[in-house]
Design an enzyme around this catalytic site. Structure first.
Site, short mmCIF file in Angstrom:
data_model
loop_
_atom_site.label_atom_id
_atom_site.label_comp_id
_atom_site.label_asym_id
_atom_site.label_seq_id
_atom_site.Cartn_x
_atom_site.Cartn_y
_atom_site.Cartn_z
N CYS A 48 1.49 -29.40 52.93
CA CYS A 48 1.14 -28.03 53.30
C CYS A 48 -0.12 -27.58 52.61
O CYS A 48 -0.58 -26.47 52.82
CB CYS A 48 2.29 -27.07 53.00
SG CYS A 48 2.54 -26.84 51.25
N CYS A 57 8.23 -26.26 47.97
CA CYS A 57 7.54 -25.45 46.96
C CYS A 57 8.23 -25.63 45.61
O CYS A 57 7.58 -25.69 44.57
CB CYS A 57 7.57 -23.96 47.34
SG CYS A 57 6.60 -23.58 48.80
#
Lengths: 297, 401
Positions: free
Chosen positions: A35, A106
């Protein structure tokens, strides 16, 4: 818009320990190619005790990347390096009351930054060994890299097997086409015809009459107990658990505990365990919640 | 404070006049247009009027060239699949790398099915190479599909010229014009475009309605088979309220097309200049000399788009981003990547897309709101030096997973 928890939003809008750290003596720089997010974690470690006196971060990333970084610094402050190394990405996600499946990476990035910073402090070289792929199963947050490695290691050939080994596709089923795509690619690379439906027969084959010696009642119960025991670690990883309450003929009554209780995927969980029992016992059984035991009586 | 909607390339508000035109068709005018009685007849006549309104907006020669569909995606899929089915001797498709997913995902599937897909690349301003295009045209190509205007950067492709070349080679030409219709003048009867996709909700009509323009005489095979609605080319009982809404929205769009290119363009330019004047390390993307009048796509270096959007949203400002994290798929914008925008800038791309309902006051509020948000996020970015307030001297080079 993502379904972020209040805690994620709070840590995004008011990040703790953001910015460079004065007197830092360790730092870890990591990024996620998937990402494009990147994170620098800075630590101030007391040399004698290896206690993390202070921590801060700089993050190039989305709301949950910033919130995960903020949460990480809050979690590890005051820990020794060895304690900090035990912090998992699930701990970071839990601290934030959960992250959307698409955003679990994340928290993985946070844990990696921590490992990299500690390696940096200890003068070791840190090598990232984890791979990220396209998110395939949104219900259980399983990506293509994990499916690929499990398929290769275990020589899986069917969608059903992938679900049993990884849980991917075990709930809403909308990712089945994508899982088959991953399988086809691997099987093609191994020069084997993709056997999407055929091995399903193999899975059923052990059920054929007379192939399995008939178990005594005691053996059967022990076997059931053994199978249930074998799935417990999987449930415990998701903060759930299971216990057998009673066995009445073909009906096995169980209690789902912890996070499994009232989980939206309760039925899917029972279904996959039932499937496992069915295959290993070689007879059709039903796995039912213990609440139905009353009614049965 | 009133919220500000600068995300009109995603979807638009239904015009109140559109809603008003639709309402009777939910209640007293509920008939099936195919019925012989007056309930049906009135609806049939209203659909005919709507067809004529969209015909005017597109400059189509005949009203029978308008086929109502459920939206842009259906129109795109129908066009390409029709061309392949109607010309089985041709197995190639030409498209571009920056198309909408309605085209690209379909083409990926078609590649798996054995078709050959050529994707034209774009330069850093999002423009295709006409020579590369011309070289690919052959009697093996069933259809060319190129978008009229890009949803992310607003860049306009020379589709009229492209259609001429395709036509000269006997190749069908389709354009996904969902972003262009209603924003720039279109006169299809003067072009060689064979098929064109329209989406209602991009021009102040409701969601769930669209159009496939099909030039008379173009070989065609319907996606679905069924009744005689849309002359058998798109069977299924007509979505009468939405069709009538789209008709009204088309009439309004045609009446306001000059405003889009004067007033809306002025607001967009003011917004873009105002932001760029105050924010360092930011640049507009796309072909600035040839783009939609309502779209501004600005790349803010060293910060990430979703974080910007969340902070803007807190101030009641709605925009969108080419960032990976806002797409739901985590895939960074294929449009920004195709233009060669570096990772650290592509992720901070924010698209502001205006409409004729936006005001100067809103533009000024956004110009004031953006710079502090970018500064705030750069303060915590590892690519930025917060002390000197400039990009970090030593390039930040993380270990990538």
């Amino acid at each position: 818009m993502w379904d972020y928890t209040e805690k994620v939003k709070e840590h995004f809008f008011n990040p703790r320990n953001a910015g460079p750290l004065e007197g830092a003596n360790a730092s870890g720089d990591v990024g996620s190619i998937q990402c494009g997010d990147a994170l620098r974690l800075m630590l101030k470690v007391e040399p004698e005790t290896e206690i993390i006196l202070d921590a801060s971060f700089q993050t190039f990333g989305c709301g949950s990347a910033i919130a995960s970084s903020s949460a990480l610094t809050e979690i590890i402050k005051g820990m020794t390096l060895d304690e900090a190394l035990k912090v998992s990405n699930q701990n970071i996600a839990d601290f934030l009351d959960g992250l959307p499946p698409e955003k679990m990476h994340c928290s993985v990035m946070g844990r990696e930054a921590l490992q990299a910073a500690i390696a940096n402090y200890r003068g070791e070289e840190w090598v990232d060994d984890h791979e990220e792929g396209e998110l395939i199963c949104k219900c259980y947050a399983i990506d293509s890299a994990l499916i690929e490695s499990v398929v290769r290691e275990n020589k899986l050939t069917t969608l059903e097997q992938v679900t049993h080994y990884t849980k991917a596709g075990g709930a809403c089923a909308s990712c089945h086409e994508k899982i088959e795509g991953v399988l086809e690619k691997i099987l093609a690379s191994q020069c084997e015809a993709p056997a999407i439906s055929k091995p399903a027969e193999e899975a059923v084959a052990p059920l054929a009459a007379g192939e399995k010696p008939k178990l005594t009642n005691i053996q059967r119960m022990r076997k059931i107990e053994e199978i249930i025991e074998s799935v417990r670690p999987m449930l415990q990883r998701d903060h759930g658990d299971i216990e057998i309450v009673d066995i009445v003929g073909k009906n096995i009554y169980v209690n789902l505990k912890g996070a499994c209780m009232g989980c939206a995927l309760e039925a899917a969980t029972l279904g996959s365990i039932q499937q496992k029992l069915f295959e290993e016992l070689g007879e059709y059984v039903r796995l039912l919640p213990a609440s139905q035991l009353e009614m049965a009586r | 404070m009133n919220p500000i909607y600068f995300d009109n390339n995603a979807t638009t508000a239904c015009d109140p006049a559109v809603v008003e035109a639709m309402l009777p068709f939910f209640t007293e005018q509920f008939g099936n247009a195919s019925s012989i009685h007056s309930f049906g007849n009135q609806v049939g006549l209203a659909i005919k009027a709507a067809r004529s309104q969209i015909q005017q907006l597109l400059g189509a020669e005949h009203d029978s060239e308008i086929i109502f569909t459920a939206g842009g995606t259906e129109s795109d899929n129908t066009a390409i699949l029709s061309a392949l089915k109607a010309q089985p001797e041709r197995n190639q498709i030409i498209t571009t790398v920056v198309e909408h997913h309605a085209i690209l995902t379909l083409c990926e599937q078609l590649e798996k099915d054995g078709y050959v897909v050529h994707k034209l690349r774009v330069d850093k301003r999002g423009r295709i190479d006409m020579d590369e295009y011309k070289a690919l045209l052959s009697d093996r190509v069933a259809i060319v599909s190129a978008m009229w205007a890009n949803n992310e950067s607003g860049t306009i492709f020379p589709v009229e010229e492209m259609a001429e070349y395709a036509n000269a080679m006997g190749v069908q030409f389709h354009t996904d014009a969902v972003q262009a219709v209603g924003k720039i003048p279109i006169d299809l009867k003067r072009t060689k475009i064979d098929m064109l996709s329209v989406s209602g909700h991009k021009l102040h009509a409701p969601k769930g309605i669209g159009v496939l323009y099909l030039r008379r005489g173009t070989r065609y095979r319907p996606l679905m088979r069924g009744g005689q609605q849309e002359r058998g080319r798109r069977p299924g009982t007509e979505n009468a309220p939405a069709i009538i809404g789209l008709g009204k929205a088309s009439e309004l769009a045609l009446a306001h097309i000059d405003i889009e290119n004067s007033d809306v363009r002025y607001l967009r330019d003011k917004l873009e200049r105002g932001i760029l004047a105050q924010v360092p390390n930011a640049f507009p993307t796309g072909d600035l000399s040839c783009r939609l009048p309502n779209t501004s796509s600005i790349a803010f270096e060293y910060v990430e788009g979703e974080a910007i959007l969340l902070l803007l949203n807190k101030l009641g400002i709605a925009a969108s981003s080419g960032s990976a994290c806002t797409s739901g798929s985590l895939e960074p914008s294929h449009v920004m990547r195709a233009m060669g925008i570096p990772y650290t800038a592509a992720h901070g791309t924010i698209r502001f897309s205006l409409s004729r309902y936006n005001t100067l006051e809103e533009v000024e509020r956004v110009i004031t709101a953006v710079p502090p948000i970018i500064a705030q996020l750069r303060q915590i970015s590892p690519y930025w030096n917060p002390v000197k307030n400039c990009p970090a001297d030593q390039a930040f080079a993380p270990a990538y997973a």
